[in-house]
Enzyme design. Structure first.
Site, PDB file in Angstrom:
ATOM      1  N   LEU A 115       0.874  -1.164   0.000  1.00  0.00           N
ATOM      2  CA  LEU A 115       0.000   0.000   0.000  1.00  0.00           C
ATOM      3  C   LEU A 115       0.913   1.217   0.000  1.00  0.00           C
ATOM      4  O   LEU A 115       1.922   1.242   0.711  1.00  0.00           O
ATOM      5  CB  LEU A 115      -0.887   0.035   1.252  1.00  0.00           C
ATOM      6  CG  LEU A 115      -2.163  -0.804   1.267  1.00  0.00           C
ATOM      7  CD1 LEU A 115      -2.910  -0.569   2.578  1.00  0.00           C
ATOM      8  CD2 LEU A 115      -3.064  -0.479   0.096  1.00  0.00           C
ATOM      9  N   ASP A 116       0.566   2.233  -0.777  1.00  0.00           N
ATOM     10  CA  ASP A 116       1.398   3.435  -0.848  1.00  0.00           C
ATOM     11  C   ASP A 116       1.604   4.051   0.533  1.00  0.00           C
ATOM     12  O   ASP A 116       0.774   3.906   1.430  1.00  0.00           O
ATOM     13  CB  ASP A 116       0.736   4.491  -1.748  1.00  0.00           C
ATOM     14  CG  ASP A 116       0.542   4.003  -3.169  1.00  0.00           C
ATOM     15  OD1 ASP A 116       1.304   3.120  -3.590  1.00  0.00           O
ATOM     16  OD2 ASP A 116      -0.374   4.503  -3.835  1.00  0.00           O
ATOM     17  N   PHE A 117       2.684   4.786   0.679  1.00  0.00           N
ATOM     18  CA  PHE A 117       3.018   5.504   1.903  1.00  0.00           C
ATOM     19  C   PHE A 117       1.846   6.338   2.404  1.00  0.00           C
ATOM     20  O   PHE A 117       1.537   6.358   3.597  1.00  0.00           O
ATOM     21  CB  PHE A 117       4.231   6.404   1.610  1.00  0.00           C
ATOM     22  CG  PHE A 117       4.668   7.273   2.758  1.00  0.00           C
ATOM     23  CD1 PHE A 117       5.368   6.735   3.834  1.00  0.00           C
ATOM     24  CD2 PHE A 117       4.391   8.635   2.761  1.00  0.00           C
ATOM     25  CE1 PHE A 117       5.779   7.537   4.887  1.00  0.00           C
ATOM     26  CE2 PHE A 117       4.800   9.442   3.804  1.00  0.00           C
ATOM     27  CZ  PHE A 117       5.496   8.893   4.873  1.00  0.00           C
ATOM     28  N   THR A 159      -1.365   5.968   1.593  1.00  0.00           N
ATOM     29  CA  THR A 159      -2.641   5.245   1.541  1.00  0.00           C
ATOM     30  C   THR A 159      -2.786   4.430   2.821  1.00  0.00           C
ATOM     31  O   THR A 159      -1.842   3.780   3.264  1.00  0.00           O
ATOM     32  CB  THR A 159      -2.693   4.307   0.324  1.00  0.00           C
ATOM     33  OG1 THR A 159      -2.596   5.081  -0.875  1.00  0.00           O
ATOM     34  CG2 THR A 159      -3.994   3.511   0.296  1.00  0.00           C
TER      35      THR A 159
END
Length: 244
Positions: free
Chosen positions: A102-104, A106
């Site tokens: 998961l993105d930083f 998100t």
């Protein structure tokens, strides 16, 4: 007795296919002897090494974690940022790793495990495990825009698979919208890039569901162990496309 490539994959060294390649390349030893035969089976008493590193066969563990924003989905970070593993160090002895990313910036649901084969089942595009996100958008997508996402939209790394997209809320005065989107691919920053492509950038993003799993009962930064039944159901879903 288990197949050698399965033991390597389950230990998190590589996917089963990559493990097979390592065996064929002569990079795997069993009890000090190089093994290049794919059908080789080993027992728990056998010592397996990959590139000189001993394969430790731990009990398999599976966790569901509510990742906060501002945390990286990696085992370590060379920039000193907080990682998902920082939330587990005092509670889990096994060497776990995140299943996908998961993105930083998100938040939301991510799985962690020490089972490499399971991780591959959950992340490989061919298994089509669905992930559902709630996206807060700057701008309001038109019906035509939504149709583009539902059909698949061209990004710089190719056409996306069709997505399930529904507008949950619209604020015309503030020119904002909230959308629910479900995809089964896992490209880098994919959801954000999809909404960028239709001119409604994501302001905030949260993954709410992974297959049939959700975040019920958890706050950001908390985790729980998956039940044996949940793990079995995820495997069945990946292998058959149905929940058994």
């Amino acid at each position: 007795m288990e197949r050698l490539q399965k033991v390597i994959a389950q230990a998190g060294f590589a996917s089963r296919r990559k493990a097979e390649q390592l065996i064929l390349e002569g990079k795997v030893k069993v009890n000090g002897e190089v093994v290049t035969k794919l059908g080789t089976k080993v027992s728990r008493s056998d010592v397996v090494e990959v590139n000189g590193i001993k394969v430790e066969r731990e009990e398999k563990v599976y966790y569901l974690f509510y990742k906060p924003r501002g945390v990286v989905s990696t085992v370590s970070d060379d920039r000193g940022r907080k990682t998902v593993l920082d939330f587990f160090h005092d509670h889990v002895e096994e060497r776990i790793f995140p299943v996908g990313r998961l993105d930083f910036d998100t938040s939301g649901l991510i799985l962690l495990t020490n089972d490499g084969e399971f991780a591959n089942l959950m992340t490989h595009p061919k298994y089509k495990i669905e992930k559902t996100y709630i996206a807060r958008l700057k701008g309001i997508p038109s019906f035509e825009d939504i149709k583009k996402l539902r059909r698949g939209i061209m990004l710089e790394d190719g056409m996306t698979a069709p997505a399930k997209v529904n507008i949950k809320k619209v604020d015309r005065k503030a020119n904002k919208a909230i959308c629910e989107i479900t995809i089964h691919e896992g490209r880098n920053r994919q959801v954000r890039r999809m909404f960028d492509a239709i001119g409604t950038p994501v302001v905030k993003l949260k993954r709410e569901r992974f297959a049939f799993l959700d975040l019920k009962g958890l706050n950001a930064g908390e985790f729980r162990e998956l039940t044996a039944h949940e793990v079995k159901q995820l495997r069945v879903l990946a292998e058959t496309g149905k929940i058994g």
